[in-house]
Scaffold this active site. Structure first.
Site: not given
Ligand code: NAD
Length: 299
Positions: A170, A238
């Site tokens: 990734k 990140k």
């Molecule tokens: P985001 O910030 O939209 O979602 C994260 C969620 O986690 C939020 O709803 C937040 O409230 C929750 N959260 C945080 N701490 C928490 C805790 N202690 N307990 C419970 N809930 C908690 O992030 P995202 O864009 O969905 O990304 C999530 C992961 O996926 C990241 O590592 C990112 O790099 C990866 N990712 C994102 C994408 C994208 O297109 N957004 C694509 C591939 C991978």
């Protein structure tokens, strides 16, 4: 299967909703009440705490922003390690560091919890359509056991080998993608500054060898002036940091990765960390004091 899902954001929300639609029994948890409610509306149970989300399920999944968030949920007080039953399979779907995943797996193994790393690719649209790629590292038998859950929210499910390999794949993918995006931003700005109509330039590049998924993303944001977050600059920053750390561990020189990391740092310095990663274009627009795409909107 019985699944506990923690982190219902841009990616976790749609992934989890597809697991629910796939007929699995899902307990959900997030800090944002609305995100929980959207899953409850589809038939999930609100855990209300990590403990209640993980204590009676076969598989636990997390999709959280930063490695420190995953570490806290997995190993912290009241976390997965303290509350999941022996034999539970834990899968982190976040983009995480391989070293962090190995640390978490070693700690959870003491409680007979099996850890897999399973980062995903395909963005929010792919998560909604259940077409994302899932790259999984770790125990093959546990991977096979979880296949019905993987199939409910992904289309391209790849076992990458040992634990940590999912994260390695990734991080490489994302470093390549963000390098393409930064090159696209630089090229679109160069052409616009030199006086060519950005729409014409776009028509040329998307039908020529400069085309890529990263290029198309930046061009779309530029021409529609839409930088609303789906994947933020902060997350790209990140991911690049984690790729640089990996290269440090291996004593491998990276020439382009650090440059792209610095461009993301500049975007964050302009308070664009919460915008879509395609806002990397604005770093160049600000330097040239000129906009790629229609003038006057969203600047
Ligand atoms: P985001 O910030 O939209 O979602 C994260 C969620 O986690 C939020 O709803 C937040 O409230 C929750 N959260 C945080 N701490 C928490 C805790 N202690 N307990 C419970 N809930 C908690 O992030 P995202 O864009 O969905 O990304 C999530 C992961 O996926 C990241 O590592 C990112 O790099 C990866 N990712 C994102 C994408 C994208 O297109 N957004 C694509 C591939 C991978």
């Amino acid at each position: 299967m019985k699944v506990g899902f923690i982190g219902l954001g841009h990616m976790g929300g749609p992934m989890c909703r597809n697991i629910i639609k796939g007929g699995h029994q899902v307990v959900v948890h997030d800090l944002v009440a609305d995100a929980v409610q959207r899953c409850v509306d589809l038939g999930a149970t609100a855990g209300g705490s990590i403990a209640n989300t993980v204590s009676e399920v076969e598989v636990v999944m997390t999709s959280l922003p930063m490695p420190k968030d995953v570490e806290a949920v997995a190993l912290g007080p009241g976390g997965i390690g303290e509350n999941a039953r022996p034999g539970t399979i834990y899968i982190d779907l976040s983009t995480n560091s391989p070293a962090m995943m190995r640390k978490i797996a070693a700690e959870l193994a003491k409680k007979d919890i099996i850890t897999l790393d399973g980062p995903v690719s395909g963005g929010v649209v792919g998560a909604e359509k259940a077409t994302i790629a899932i790259m999984v590292g770790g125990d093959r038998a546990a991977f096979d056991t979880c296949m019905p859950v993987f199939e409910s929210f992904g289309a391209n499910i790849i076992h990458t080998g040992k634990l940590g390999n999912g994260c390695i794949a990734k991080l490489v993918n994302n470093m390549v993608a963000f390098t393409n995006m930064t090159a696209a931003a630089e090229g679109l700005m160069l052409g616009t500054a030199a006086g060519i109509d950005p729409d014409v330039l776009d028509q040329v590049v998307r039908n020529s060898s400069g085309n890529s998924m990263g290029y198309r993303g930046v061009a779309k944001s530029a021409l529609e002036r839409d930088f609303a977050p789906a994947f933020t600059v902060d997350l790209a920053y990140k991911d690049l940091r984690l790729a640089l750390e990996l290269a440090d561990e291996l004593d491998m020189p990276l020439l382009l990765g650090p440059q792209v990391h610095n461009v993301m740092r500049m975007a964050r310095g302009k308070d664009q960390g919460g915008e879509n990663v395609t806002a990397v274009l604005k770093v160049y627009e600000d330097i040239m004091d000129q906009q790629v795409g229609p003038a006057g909107k969203n600047r």
